[in-house]
Design an enzyme around this catalytic site. Sequence first.
Site, PDB file in Angstrom:
ATOM      1  N   MET A   1       9.190  -2.863  11.540  1.00 49.36           N
ATOM      2  CA  MET A   1       8.713  -1.968  10.883  1.00 49.36           C
ATOM      3  C   MET A   1       7.549  -2.047  10.197  1.00 49.36           C
ATOM      4  O   MET A   1       6.772  -3.066   9.648  1.00 49.36           O
ATOM      5  CB  MET A   1      10.173  -2.134   9.603  1.00 49.36           C
ATOM      6  CG  MET A   1      10.921  -1.859   9.822  1.00 49.36           C
ATOM      7  SD  MET A   1      12.662  -1.710   8.276  1.00 49.36           S
ATOM      8  CE  MET A   1      14.382  -1.726   9.318  1.00 49.36           C
TER       9      MET A   1
ATOM     10  N   LEU B   1       6.673   2.940   1.326  1.00 50.95           N
ATOM     11  CA  LEU B   1       7.568   1.895   1.651  1.00 50.95           C
ATOM     12  C   LEU B   1       9.095   1.999   2.695  1.00 50.95           C
ATOM     13  O   LEU B   1       9.455   3.385   2.425  1.00 50.95           O
ATOM     14  CB  LEU B   1       8.338   1.628   0.203  1.00 50.95           C
ATOM     15  CG  LEU B   1       6.819   1.439  -1.059  1.00 50.95           C
ATOM     16  CD1 LEU B   1       8.011   0.368  -1.908  1.00 50.95           C
ATOM     17  CD2 LEU B   1       5.862  -0.033  -0.096  1.00 50.95           C
TER      18      LEU B   1
ATOM     19  N   GLY C   1       4.954 -10.815   3.937  1.00 48.96           N
ATOM     20  CA  GLY C   1       5.368 -10.818   5.141  1.00 48.96           C
ATOM     21  C   GLY C   1       4.753 -10.827   5.803  1.00 48.96           C
ATOM     22  O   GLY C   1       3.661 -11.334   6.389  1.00 48.96           O
TER      23      GLY C   1
ATOM     24  N   MET D   1       0.631  -1.293  -0.498  1.00 48.90           N
ATOM     25  CA  MET D   1       0.271  -0.304  -0.114  1.00 48.90           C
ATOM     26  C   MET D   1       0.955   1.189   0.131  1.00 48.90           C
ATOM     27  O   MET D   1       0.517   2.156   0.470  1.00 48.90           O
ATOM     28  CB  MET D   1      -1.307  -0.500   0.841  1.00 48.90           C
ATOM     29  CG  MET D   1      -1.645  -1.064   1.404  1.00 48.90           C
ATOM     30  SD  MET D   1      -3.365  -0.764   2.313  1.00 48.90           S
ATOM     31  CE  MET D   1      -3.239  -0.737   3.332  1.00 48.90           C
ATOM     32  N   GLY D   2       2.530   1.512  -0.585  1.00 54.18           N
ATOM     33  CA  GLY D   2       2.805   2.273  -0.996  1.00 54.18           C
ATOM     34  C   GLY D   2       2.933   2.500   0.978  1.00 54.18           C
ATOM     35  O   GLY D   2       3.387   1.831   1.970  1.00 54.18           O
TER      36      GLY D   2
ATOM     37  N   ARG E   1       2.826   2.635   9.662  1.00 57.39           N
ATOM     38  CA  ARG E   1       2.061   3.431  11.100  1.00 57.39           C
ATOM     39  C   ARG E   1       2.961   3.994  12.009  1.00 57.39           C
ATOM     40  O   ARG E   1       2.615   4.731  12.365  1.00 57.39           O
ATOM     41  CB  ARG E   1       0.918   2.323  11.595  1.00 57.39           C
ATOM     42  CG  ARG E   1      -0.446   2.206  10.350  1.00 57.39           C
ATOM     43  CD  ARG E   1      -1.001   1.473  11.107  1.00 57.39           C
ATOM     44  NE  ARG E   1      -2.392   1.161  10.545  1.00 57.39           N
ATOM     45  CZ  ARG E   1      -2.688   0.604   9.639  1.00 57.39           C
ATOM     46  NH1 ARG E   1      -2.207  -0.506   8.569  1.00 57.39           N
ATOM     47  NH2 ARG E   1      -4.094   0.956   8.802  1.00 57.39           N
TER      48      ARG E   1
ATOM     49  N   LYS F   1       5.480 -10.258   9.434  1.00 54.67           N
ATOM     50  CA  LYS F   1       4.529  -9.238   9.442  1.00 54.67           C
ATOM     51  C   LYS F   1       3.390  -8.293  10.140  1.00 54.67           C
ATOM     52  O   LYS F   1       2.394  -9.292  11.040  1.00 54.67           O
ATOM     53  CB  LYS F   1       4.972  -7.603   9.352  1.00 54.67           C
ATOM     54  CG  LYS F   1       4.527  -6.468   9.831  1.00 54.67           C
ATOM     55  CD  LYS F   1       4.512  -6.216  10.711  1.00 54.67           C
ATOM     56  CE  LYS F   1       4.658  -4.804  11.357  1.00 54.67           C
ATOM     57  NZ  LYS F   1       3.077  -4.189  11.130  1.00 54.67           N
TER      58      LYS F   1
ATOM     59  N   HIS G   1       9.481  -3.656   2.931  1.00 60.03           N
ATOM     60  CA  HIS G   1       8.895  -4.037   1.827  1.00 60.03           C
ATOM     61  C   HIS G   1      10.633  -4.361   1.077  1.00 60.03           C
ATOM     62  O   HIS G   1      10.605  -4.975   0.339  1.00 60.03           O
ATOM     63  CB  HIS G   1       8.310  -2.638   1.122  1.00 60.03           C
ATOM     64  CG  HIS G   1       7.060  -2.193   1.629  1.00 60.03           C
ATOM     65  ND1 HIS G   1       6.918  -1.108   2.893  1.00 60.03           N
ATOM     66  CD2 HIS G   1       5.726  -2.594   2.212  1.00 60.03           C
ATOM     67  CE1 HIS G   1       5.762  -1.287   3.516  1.00 60.03           C
ATOM     68  NE2 HIS G   1       5.401  -2.019   2.952  1.00 60.03           N
TER      69      HIS G   1
END
Length: 282
Positions: free
Chosen positions: A182, A33, A145, A30-31, A185, A147, A37
Amino acid sequence: MERIVENERMVAWSAAASAQGHRIGLVPTMGALHAGHTSLIQTLRNQVDRLVVSVFVNPLQFDETHDLDRYPRTLDADEQRCRDAGADVVFAPQSFYPDGFQTSISVHEVAARWEGEHRLGHFQGVATVCARLFGVTGCHAAVFGEKDFQQLAVVRRLVADLHLPVVVVAAPTARESDGLAMSSRNRFLSPAGRLRAASVSAALFHAQALAAQGEADVHTLVEQGAKKLDVDAVDYFEVVDALHLTPMQRLSATPARAIIAARIAQTRLIDNVAIGGDGPWT
Ligand code: AMP
């Protein structure tokens, strides 16, 4: 590297690459980055011939409009990062869903709890955008990810259930030096909040360390781990079966994951670690 903003051009690019026998890899994002990413790009780069990074803030996966509105948009910097990391295309559609769009995909059990419970409709949005991204980019492999561990599990289920011709690749969580996972947000944390945010991974690592020392009782692992937390609220902190995302009472030979979602002021942080073995995933 080129920037593609139209669906039709993306489809044509992908058809041409496939016709030349190239395997296409997709990194859906979603950018905004960051190095996490970049590590996804690096994980997939040597497994494919052509690599596409999609940058699309998918409205379908937001349950709160204010979260969607404030989501950071940094396309020029994202493009530079993708170029540096060796991507061939940044696919940043201006309008991704066609006129008259009315399809949604629901993955059930694995999406029901945790993030699914706290963000209604989230995984429906994720599954739907992934299916369309796979179609438009014609990718042979896509990387996600760890994550967002539940998201990875949902996408694995989606691909298996619909027999989509896409290999799902998992990439480990990239962390800051103090352990914080990372995330786009993290930039919303105040300096004091940023310091406290490291307590989220500290809690997970503490539970993981106790498990490695032989503690198998999940209640104890969570209770001890939670002592490390310095957050305003905890949405959940659990140990789950890593394949089905169902809660566990005791660790066993089944791969398990400690998962957490916590809030510091307005910022919601999620993280997870493996507890015990890792995989297999099918
Ligand atoms: P996002 O743009 O945040 O929706 O994430 C796009 C992809 O990057 C997802 O597959 C995420 O799981 C992955 N990702 C985000 N943060 C990290 C991280 N710290 N380490 C590894 N992957 C990540």
